[in-house]
Motif scaffolding. Structure first.
Motif, PDB file in Angstrom:
ATOM      1  N   LYS A  30      22.368   9.284  60.021  1.00 16.16           N
ATOM      2  CA  LYS A  30      23.161   8.288  59.293  1.00 16.16           C
ATOM      3  C   LYS A  30      24.527   8.897  58.949  1.00 16.16           C
ATOM      4  O   LYS A  30      24.689  10.130  58.928  1.00 16.16           O
ATOM      5  CB  LYS A  30      22.434   7.844  58.020  1.00 16.16           C
ATOM      6  N   ILE A  32      27.797   8.183  56.011  1.00 14.87           N
ATOM      7  CA  ILE A  32      28.288   7.360  54.899  1.00 14.87           C
ATOM      8  C   ILE A  32      29.708   6.924  55.236  1.00 14.87           C
ATOM      9  O   ILE A  32      30.594   7.762  55.426  1.00 14.87           O
ATOM     10  CB  ILE A  32      28.246   8.134  53.566  1.00 14.87           C
ATOM     11  N   GLU A  36      30.615   7.906  48.958  1.00 14.75           N
ATOM     12  CA  GLU A  36      29.891   9.104  48.520  1.00 14.75           C
ATOM     13  C   GLU A  36      30.484   9.582  47.190  1.00 14.75           C
ATOM     14  O   GLU A  36      31.664   9.375  46.898  1.00 14.75           O
ATOM     15  CB  GLU A  36      29.894  10.222  49.570  1.00 14.75           C
ATOM     16  N   HIS A  37      29.678  10.206  46.416  1.00 15.94           N
ATOM     17  CA  HIS A  37      29.979  10.720  45.066  1.00 15.94           C
ATOM     18  C   HIS A  37      30.129   9.614  44.019  1.00 15.94           C
ATOM     19  O   HIS A  37      29.430   9.642  43.013  1.00 15.94           O
ATOM     20  CB  HIS A  37      31.186  11.671  45.059  1.00 15.94           C
ATOM     21  N   VAL A  39      28.995   6.762  44.260  1.00 15.56           N
ATOM     22  CA  VAL A  39      27.703   6.043  44.225  1.00 15.56           C
ATOM     23  C   VAL A  39      26.759   6.662  43.181  1.00 15.56           C
ATOM     24  O   VAL A  39      25.924   5.976  42.589  1.00 15.56           O
ATOM     25  CB  VAL A  39      27.043   6.017  45.639  1.00 15.56           C
ATOM     26  N   VAL A  40      26.926   7.956  42.936  1.00 17.75           N
ATOM     27  CA  VAL A  40      26.090   8.655  41.952  1.00 17.75           C
ATOM     28  C   VAL A  40      26.330   8.057  40.550  1.00 17.75           C
ATOM     29  O   VAL A  40      25.459   8.084  39.695  1.00 17.75           O
ATOM     30  CB  VAL A  40      26.409  10.172  41.972  1.00 17.75           C
ATOM     31  N   GLY A 120      25.575  16.457  56.340  1.00 17.99           N
ATOM     32  CA  GLY A 120      25.719  15.114  55.766  1.00 17.99           C
ATOM     33  C   GLY A 120      25.275  14.005  56.699  1.00 17.99           C
ATOM     34  O   GLY A 120      25.643  12.848  56.508  1.00 17.99           O
ATOM     35  N   SER A 164      18.860   9.176  46.105  1.00 18.17           N
ATOM     36  CA  SER A 164      19.221   7.783  45.808  1.00 18.17           C
ATOM     37  C   SER A 164      18.400   6.826  46.659  1.00 18.17           C
ATOM     38  O   SER A 164      18.305   5.649  46.346  1.00 18.17           O
ATOM     39  CB  SER A 164      20.705   7.559  46.107  1.00 18.17           C
ATOM     40  N   ASP A 167      19.584   7.675  52.131  1.00 18.32           N
ATOM     41  CA  ASP A 167      19.302   8.377  53.386  1.00 18.32           C
ATOM     42  C   ASP A 167      17.990   7.901  54.003  1.00 18.32           C
ATOM     43  O   ASP A 167      17.916   7.657  55.200  1.00 18.32           O
ATOM     44  CB  ASP A 167      19.198   9.894  53.153  1.00 18.32           C
ATOM     45  N   THR A 206      25.372  19.622  49.521  1.00 14.40           N
ATOM     46  CA  THR A 206      25.531  18.381  48.748  1.00 14.40           C
ATOM     47  C   THR A 206      25.218  18.634  47.277  1.00 14.40           C
ATOM     48  O   THR A 206      25.909  18.139  46.386  1.00 14.40           O
ATOM     49  CB  THR A 206      24.602  17.290  49.324  1.00 14.40           C
ATOM     50  N   VAL A 210      27.727  17.857  44.282  1.00 12.52           N
ATOM     51  CA  VAL A 210      27.397  16.873  43.231  1.00 12.52           C
ATOM     52  C   VAL A 210      27.464  17.548  41.856  1.00 12.52           C
ATOM     53  O   VAL A 210      28.005  16.977  40.897  1.00 12.52           O
ATOM     54  CB  VAL A 210      25.998  16.246  43.496  1.00 12.52           C
ATOM     55  N   GLY A 290      29.690  12.130  53.519  1.00  6.35           N
ATOM     56  CA  GLY A 290      28.581  12.858  52.903  1.00  6.35           C
ATOM     57  C   GLY A 290      29.059  13.684  51.719  1.00  6.35           C
ATOM     58  O   GLY A 290      30.098  13.410  51.115  1.00  6.35           O
ATOM     59  N   GLY A 291      28.318  14.712  51.410  1.00  5.08           N
ATOM     60  CA  GLY A 291      28.572  15.493  50.206  1.00  5.08           C
ATOM     61  C   GLY A 291      29.890  16.245  50.184  1.00  5.08           C
ATOM     62  O   GLY A 291      30.457  16.515  49.138  1.00  5.08           O
TER      63      GLY A 291
HETATM   64  O1  PMV Z   1      25.476  14.836  52.049  1.00  6.83           O
HETATM   65  P1  PMV Z   1      24.751  13.553  52.144  1.00  6.83           P
HETATM   66  O2  PMV Z   1      24.955  12.815  53.444  1.00  6.83           O
HETATM   67  O3  PMV Z   1      23.326  13.621  51.754  1.00  6.83           O
HETATM   68  O4  PMV Z   1      25.463  12.544  51.112  1.00  6.83           O
HETATM   69  C1  PMV Z   1      25.551  12.800  49.756  1.00  6.83           C
HETATM   70  C2  PMV Z   1      26.122  11.597  49.082  1.00  6.83           C
HETATM   71  C3  PMV Z   1      26.417  11.822  47.609  1.00  6.83           C
HETATM   72  O5  PMV Z   1      26.984  10.619  47.134  1.00  6.83           O
HETATM   73  C4  PMV Z   1      27.438  12.932  47.419  1.00  6.83           C
HETATM   74  C5  PMV Z   1      25.173  12.186  46.810  1.00  6.83           C
HETATM   75  C6  PMV Z   1      24.159  11.060  46.670  1.00  6.83           C
HETATM   76  O6  PMV Z   1      23.005  11.370  46.290  1.00  6.83           O
HETATM   77  O7  PMV Z   1      24.479   9.885  46.877  1.00  6.83           O
END
Ligand code: PMV
Length: 329
Positions: A30, A32, A36-37, A39-40, A120, A164, A167, A206, A210, A290-291
């Motif tokens: 996958k 993103i 990212e970030h 969304v946390v 990621g 979350s 993934d 990641t 985070v 991603g992260g």
């Molecule tokens: O690194 P990845 O693809 O697992 O993405 C992390 C995405 C974040 O928003 C940074 C963390 C999250 O849990 O959503």
């Protein structure tokens, strides 16, 4: 032929009691697109399944008394002692066998991936999902999507602590997944465009990214809060752009998101370099995905020709691998 778990409990217990055979499972990578970030902190994010980058798993039943083996990435040895990076896979086997009421049955597990881990691209959720599917297949059991995601997320807890669920959903789903404030839905993109995904070769953690963002948020709630709100606005609008086929606008928002992500200090010089390369070769937009702190760059191209040109330039500027994804068929 399989059957749905829970539809006919007598049939299920009869089938699950049967001796398992070798099972096979498949999931995929996958990426993103945006969000990212932020969304946390409850803002929306959109992730896209990359069906051409497969994760495959095989589960081979073994006799009692034999020690289960794992072959995954560069590891080949006892499943029990694998630990570390493979803790999630071990958990995936356990939760699935418990779910099937066969905790005593052991399996040799082998995974094979078209894409690297730690960039990621959803490798851990994809691997857990494929292993779970392989074990279910070994018993000819089909489960609902909710049950599959629940099992995958139980394994992901070992790897990510508080996944979350994005993934797990995207690496086993067919459509782009939107997540906002804990609620997930799929979206239907419009228009035609290509994504170019380029691996910097730098492993980004990641978890570290985070945690870094969280501590900067605590130090400067107003400043970081504004960055998060802006990221959230860009993501919301970018998802609308994708649903309306507004690719130029989407590319612009990806560029804006990249500025904001760098301000959150989760960038990397190699990411910046590849982002610049993609833009200077005609990408509509480019950002990390991603992260961060390494991992991959994601660039949006309007045509296959543009995507091919961008890919070539990314490779010559140091990308370790580049993948092309047609976003809307
Ligand atoms: O690194 P990845 O693809 O697992 O993405 C992390 C995405 C974040 O928003 C940074 C963390 C999250 O849990 O959503």
């Amino acid at each position: 032929m399989g059957f749905a778990y829970g539809e006919d409990s007598q049939e299920v217990s009869r089938k699950v009691q049967a001796l398992p055979h070798e099972g096979y499972g498949q999931t995929w990578a996958k990426t993103i697109l945006i969000g990212e970030h932020s969304v946390v902190y409850g803002h929306p994010a959109l992730a896209l399944p990359l069906h051409s980058l497969k994760m495959q798993a095989w589960a081979t039943p073994i006799a009692s008394g034999q020690q289960a083996q794992l072959e995954a990435l560069d590891y080949s040895g006892s499943l029990e002692e694998s630990g570390g990076t493979f803790g999630g896979l071990k958990r995936a086997v356990e939760v699935t066998l418990n779910f099937l009421h066969h905790p005593q049955q052991a399996f040799n597990i082998r995974t094979q991936s078209d894409f690297p881990a730690g960039r990621g691209l959803g490798s851990s959720a994809a691997a857990s999902g494929a292993v779970i599917r392989a074990i279910l297949d070994a018993y000819d059991v089909e489960v609902s999507r909710e049950q599959l995601l629940d099992l995958t997320n139980q394994a992901e807890k070992i790897t990510h602590g508080h996944p979350s669920g994005l993934d797990a959903a995207t690496t086993s789903g067919l459509k782009p997944v939107r997540l906002a404030a804990g609620s997930m839905s799929t979206i239907q993109p419009q228009g035609d465009a290509y994504l170019v995904i380029a691996d910097t070769g730098v492993v980004g953690s990641t978890k570290e990214a985070v945690e870094g963002v969280r501590s900067r948020f605590q130090e400067d709630p107003t400043g970081v809060g504004q960055l998060m709100d802006s990221l959230g606005e860009q993501s919301e609008a970018a998802i609308r752009d994708l649903e309306n086929g507004q690719m130029e606008s989407l590319g612009h928002r990806m560029n804006e998101a990249q500025v904001l992500l760098n301000a959150l200090q989760i960038g990397h010089p190699k990411l910046d370099l590849l982002v610049e390369t993609a833009r200077s070769c005609g990408a509509l937009g480019a950002k990390l995905t991603g992260g961060g702190l390494g991992g991959c760059v994601l660039a949006l191209a309007s045509t296959k020709e543009d995507a091919d040109r961008i890919s070539k330039a990314l490779r010559s500027d140091g990308a370790q691998q580049v993948w092309l994804h047609q976003m809307v068929a």
